[in-house]
Enzyme design. Structure first.
Site, PDB file in Angstrom:
ATOM      1  N   HIS A  66      -1.548  19.741 -26.260  1.00 27.24           N
ATOM      2  CA  HIS A  66      -1.552  18.282 -26.205  1.00 27.24           C
ATOM      3  C   HIS A  66      -2.716  17.630 -26.944  1.00 27.24           C
ATOM      4  CE1 HIS A  66       1.858  18.388 -23.601  1.00 27.24           C
ATOM      5  NE2 HIS A  66       1.808  17.090 -23.344  1.00 27.24           N
ATOM      6  N   ARG A 122       0.822  -1.238   0.000  1.00 29.62           N
ATOM      7  CA  ARG A 122       0.000   0.000   0.000  1.00 29.62           C
ATOM      8  C   ARG A 122       0.839   1.263   0.000  1.00 29.62           C
ATOM      9  NH1 ARG A 122      -2.781  -2.987   3.921  1.00 29.62           N
ATOM     10  NH2 ARG A 122      -4.642  -3.993   3.079  1.00 29.62           N
ATOM     11  N   GLU A 144      -5.162  17.300 -10.113  1.00 28.79           N
ATOM     12  CA  GLU A 144      -5.593  17.680 -11.466  1.00 28.79           C
ATOM     13  C   GLU A 144      -7.096  17.957 -11.533  1.00 28.79           C
ATOM     14  OE1 GLU A 144      -3.572  16.618 -15.586  1.00 28.79           O
ATOM     15  OE2 GLU A 144      -4.888  15.044 -14.918  1.00 28.79           O
ATOM     16  N   LYS A 181       6.600  23.707 -12.778  1.00 27.40           N
ATOM     17  CA  LYS A 181       5.663  22.574 -12.679  1.00 27.40           C
ATOM     18  C   LYS A 181       5.341  22.271 -11.217  1.00 27.40           C
ATOM     19  CE  LYS A 181       4.124  18.137 -14.019  1.00 27.40           C
ATOM     20  NZ  LYS A 181       4.302  16.839 -14.633  1.00 27.40           N
ATOM     21  N   GLU A 197       8.148  19.783 -23.921  1.00 30.93           N
ATOM     22  CA  GLU A 197       7.482  20.156 -22.651  1.00 30.93           C
ATOM     23  C   GLU A 197       8.068  21.467 -22.109  1.00 30.93           C
ATOM     24  OE1 GLU A 197       4.879  18.513 -21.966  1.00 30.93           O
ATOM     25  OE2 GLU A 197       5.181  16.555 -22.930  1.00 30.93           O
ATOM     26  N   HIS A 256      -1.694  14.764 -29.324  1.00 30.22           N
ATOM     27  CA  HIS A 256      -2.149  13.375 -29.183  1.00 30.22           C
ATOM     28  C   HIS A 256      -2.828  12.895 -30.452  1.00 30.22           C
ATOM     29  CE1 HIS A 256      -2.107  13.643 -24.537  1.00 30.22           C
ATOM     30  NE2 HIS A 256      -1.010  13.066 -24.985  1.00 30.22           N
ATOM     31  N   ARG A 263      -4.005  22.370 -12.927  1.00 33.20           N
ATOM     32  CA  ARG A 263      -3.018  21.459 -13.540  1.00 33.20           C
ATOM     33  C   ARG A 263      -3.375  21.128 -14.987  1.00 33.20           C
ATOM     34  NH1 ARG A 263      -0.221  16.293 -10.402  1.00 33.20           N
ATOM     35  NH2 ARG A 263       1.160  15.726 -12.103  1.00 33.20           N
ATOM     36  N   ASN A 281      -2.006  20.684 -20.288  1.00 35.22           N
ATOM     37  CA  ASN A 281      -2.435  20.030 -21.535  1.00 35.22           C
ATOM     38  C   ASN A 281      -2.243  20.919 -22.750  1.00 35.22           C
ATOM     39  OD1 ASN A 281      -3.251  17.674 -20.349  1.00 35.22           O
ATOM     40  ND2 ASN A 281      -5.316  18.435 -19.938  1.00 35.22           N
ATOM     41  N   HIS A 325       6.941  11.889 -28.321  1.00 37.11           N
ATOM     42  CA  HIS A 325       5.829  12.652 -27.734  1.00 37.11           C
ATOM     43  C   HIS A 325       6.131  14.155 -27.736  1.00 37.11           C
ATOM     44  CE1 HIS A 325       2.634  13.891 -25.089  1.00 37.11           C
ATOM     45  NE2 HIS A 325       3.535  14.424 -24.268  1.00 37.11           N
ATOM     46  N   LYS A 342       2.414  11.639 -10.774  1.00 39.17           N
ATOM     47  CA  LYS A 342       1.560  10.796 -11.620  1.00 39.17           C
ATOM     48  C   LYS A 342       2.349   9.554 -11.989  1.00 39.17           C
ATOM     49  CE  LYS A 342      -1.380  13.860 -14.355  1.00 39.17           C
ATOM     50  NZ  LYS A 342      -1.609  14.214 -15.767  1.00 39.17           N
TER      51      LYS A 342
HETATM   52  N1  NAD Z   1       4.044  10.920 -15.031  1.00 45.54           N
HETATM   53  C1  NAD Z   1       3.914  12.004 -15.748  1.00 45.54           C
HETATM   54  O1  NAD Z   1       3.433  13.048 -15.273  1.00 45.54           O
HETATM   55  C2  NAD Z   1       4.388  11.992 -17.165  1.00 45.54           C
HETATM   56  C3  NAD Z   1       4.528  13.189 -17.876  1.00 45.54           C
HETATM   57  C4  NAD Z   1       5.043  13.142 -19.175  1.00 45.54           C
HETATM   58  C5  NAD Z   1       5.416  11.919 -19.730  1.00 45.54           C
HETATM   59  N2  NAD Z   1       5.265  10.778 -18.998  1.00 45.54           N
HETATM   60  C6  NAD Z   1       5.665   9.472 -19.548  1.00 45.54           C
HETATM   61  O2  NAD Z   1       7.066   9.479 -19.756  1.00 45.54           O
HETATM   62  C7  NAD Z   1       7.372   8.502 -20.746  1.00 45.54           C
HETATM   63  C8  NAD Z   1       8.404   9.062 -21.688  1.00 45.54           C
HETATM   64  O3  NAD Z   1       9.590   9.325 -20.958  1.00 45.54           O
HETATM   65  P1  NAD Z   1      10.989   9.532 -21.698  1.00 45.54           P
HETATM   66  O4  NAD Z   1      10.791  10.447 -22.834  1.00 45.54           O
HETATM   67  O5  NAD Z   1      11.962   9.849 -20.644  1.00 45.54           O
HETATM   68  O6  NAD Z   1      11.225   8.094 -22.380  1.00 45.54           O
HETATM   69  P2  NAD Z   1      12.016   6.759 -21.907  1.00 45.54           P
HETATM   70  O7  NAD Z   1      11.930   6.546 -20.466  1.00 45.54           O
HETATM   71  O8  NAD Z   1      11.525   5.682 -22.813  1.00 45.54           O
HETATM   72  O9  NAD Z   1      13.522   7.108 -22.293  1.00 45.54           O
HETATM   73  C9  NAD Z   1      13.848   7.312 -23.641  1.00 45.54           C
HETATM   74  C10 NAD Z   1      15.065   6.492 -24.059  1.00 45.54           C
HETATM   75  O10 NAD Z   1      16.239   7.114 -23.543  1.00 45.54           O
HETATM   76  C11 NAD Z   1      17.034   6.159 -22.833  1.00 45.54           C
HETATM   77  N3  NAD Z   1      17.736   6.941 -21.818  1.00 45.54           N
HETATM   78  C12 NAD Z   1      17.241   7.417 -20.653  1.00 45.54           C
HETATM   79  N4  NAD Z   1      18.148   8.192 -20.054  1.00 45.54           N
HETATM   80  C13 NAD Z   1      19.245   8.196 -20.835  1.00 45.54           C
HETATM   81  C14 NAD Z   1      20.514   8.837 -20.750  1.00 45.54           C
HETATM   82  N5  NAD Z   1      20.821   9.688 -19.766  1.00 45.54           N
HETATM   83  N6  NAD Z   1      21.413   8.615 -21.735  1.00 45.54           N
HETATM   84  C15 NAD Z   1      21.088   7.816 -22.779  1.00 45.54           C
HETATM   85  N7  NAD Z   1      19.909   7.192 -22.923  1.00 45.54           N
HETATM   86  C16 NAD Z   1      18.995   7.390 -21.964  1.00 45.54           C
HETATM   87  C17 NAD Z   1      16.060   5.137 -22.348  1.00 45.54           C
HETATM   88  O11 NAD Z   1      16.679   3.898 -22.100  1.00 45.54           O
HETATM   89  C18 NAD Z   1      15.078   5.060 -23.513  1.00 45.54           C
HETATM   90  O12 NAD Z   1      15.576   4.219 -24.503  1.00 45.54           O
HETATM   91  C19 NAD Z   1       6.058   8.147 -21.429  1.00 45.54           C
HETATM   92  O13 NAD Z   1       5.665   6.859 -21.043  1.00 45.54           O
HETATM   93  C20 NAD Z   1       5.078   9.183 -20.905  1.00 45.54           C
HETATM   94  O14 NAD Z   1       3.757   8.693 -20.802  1.00 45.54           O
HETATM   95  C21 NAD Z   1       4.767  10.792 -17.739  1.00 45.54           C
HETATM   96 ZN    ZN Z   2       3.326  15.834 -22.677  1.00 44.08          ZN
END
Ligand code: NAD
Ligand code: ZN
Length: 359
Positions: free
Chosen positions: A240, A116, A229, A219, A180, A244, A233, A237, A255, A138
């Site tokens: 977005h 939990r 949200e 943020k 972003e 999307h 918050r 979007n 993205h 999130k």
């Molecule tokens: N929780 C939230 O509020 C929120 C907000 C925006 C996005 N997201 C989520 O985040 C995800 C995308 O995150 P991302 O863009 O970081 O993608 P990711 O985590 O897939 O990383 C992208 C790539 O970069 C590599 N990588 C990471 N750090 C590295 C580094 N320092 N050097 C070399 N390679 C590296 C990873 O192995 C991966 O192949 C999505 O799933 C999205 O839904 C969540």
């Molecule tokens: Zn986004």
């Protein structure tokens, strides 16, 4: 070093620290409070940075997931939970998530679910994860073909953002984070000015190191005011809805790249339907184009609009609701009938293509 604290009525305290050299210093100090520590990362990141974990923690259990969004699934989540159970973690344990947004989202959800809820430290290693996904609590995995369908709100105990991780980041991942960052700039005037003044060096390591804390502070303040949200918050979007729509249509860009494209389209919509300041919106569009680098090819806008219509989140009766930029630091909610939205996306895409600009 810069640090921020998010304290809200409904969430536990979360501290965010921005500084270089986090793995050997700040992390070791934070972990001294825990008797049990468990690391979670993806293959790429662990290969690059796993050996840099402080000596005292090298023998802690580790679970590594394959890299990429395709693995942001319940299967990956349950494999992690199984490994945590196998290590017999107790409630007082800490899960350290080292990686991009995928690792952060899956690990954050596992920390929210295990017994939990146990403490979690996020060490975001991508630009996007530092300025966006690691801040705000999130967490989620994708399910039944829907992104982030299963998740929870739970603030990490700490977020440690270290710009030295950017040295190994592929240029495309930098552009993804810039999406972003420019979005935050569209919502917060001082950040827009910083971006505009430095538009010739948006991908420069020193500039990114300087701009990350400004983004996190922005943020964090939005999250502090509206952690669940319910209102403010939703401003995050911005751009977005259209992003999307294109993302669902072909998914060839990252993205953040779609967010840059979405802002260009929505800035055009804001000029026509929301009384937006045309000169400012032109600058914002230029910033998006600079961040995009080369001109991306997009799928047909009408197809994207059709998918936006199917996305229930966007639809209030037969309308699409957009958070659009209007003036420096100001946004508006704009509702458009789907037919108008589809026709406008097509018109904007045509104009941008004929003008030789992006899209
Ligand atoms: N929780 C939230 O509020 C929120 C907000 C925006 C996005 N997201 C989520 O985040 C995800 C995308 O995150 P991302 O863009 O970081 O993608 P990711 O985590 O897939 O990383 C992208 C790539 O970069 C590599 N990588 C990471 N750090 C590295 C580094 N320092 N050097 C070399 N390679 C590296 C990873 O192995 C991966 O192949 C999505 O799933 C999205 O839904 C969540
Ligand atoms: Zn986004």
């Amino acid at each position: 070093m810069k640090s921020f604290t998010i304290r809200t009525k409904s969430v536990e305290e979360s501290r965010i620290v921005c500084r270089a050299g986090i793995l050997r210093t700040t992390l070791v100090r934070a972990l001294a409070d825990y008797r049990e520590v468990f690391f979670f990362s993806d293959r790429n990141v662990w290969e690059l940075y796993g050996r840099k974990i402080g000596r005292a923690y090298r023998n802690s259990p580790v679970h590594i997931m394959p890299a990429g969004e395709a693995h942001k699934t319940p299967e990956t989540l349950f494999k992690l939970l199984a490994a945590m159970a196998e290590a017999q973690l107790h409630r007082g344990a800490c899960l350290v998530c080292l990686g991009g947004g995928v690792v952060g989202d899956v690990g954050g959800l596992a920390a929210a679910l295990y017994m939990r809820g146990i403490d979690c430290i996020q060490i975001p290693t991508t630009l996007l994860a530092q300025v966006d996904s690691s801040v705000g609590g999130k967490t989620a995995v994708d399910f039944a073909g829907v992104k982030n369908l299963i998740g929870a709100f739970r603030q990490p105990r700490y977020v440690f953002a270290d710009p030295t991780f950017f040295a190994t980041l592929p240029p495309r991942e930098v552009r993804c984070g810039l999406g972003e960052i420019v979005k935050h700039g569209a919502l917060h005037a001082p950040l827009f000015d910083m971006l505009w003044e430095n538009r010739g060096r948006l991908t420069d390591g020193d500039f990114l190191a300087a701009i990350v804390p400004e983004n996190i502070a922005f943020k964090a303040e939005v999250v502090r005011q509206d952690a669940d949200e319910k209102g403010l918050r939703k401003c995050l979007n911005l751009g977005h809805t259209t992003a999307h729509a294109f993302e669902l249509t072909d998914g060839k860009l990252s993205h953040g790249e779609y967010v840059l494209v979405g802002m260009i389209f929505e800035a055009e919509l804001a000029k026509k339907f929301a009384g937006g300041d045309a000169a400012y919106l032109d600058d914002l569009e230029d910033l998006c184009r600079i961040a995009l680098g080369s001109v991306p090819a997009l799928p047909p806008a009408r197809e994207a609009a059709r998918l936006a219509r199917l996305d229930k989140k966007n639809a209030v009766s037969d309308e699409v609701v957009l958070t659009v930029p209007v003036r420096k630091g100001e946004y508006k909610l704009l509702s458009l009938g789907f037919d108008v939205y589809a026709a406008e996306l097509e018109r904007i895409q045509r104009a941008l293509t004929e003008g030789g600009a992006a899209c």
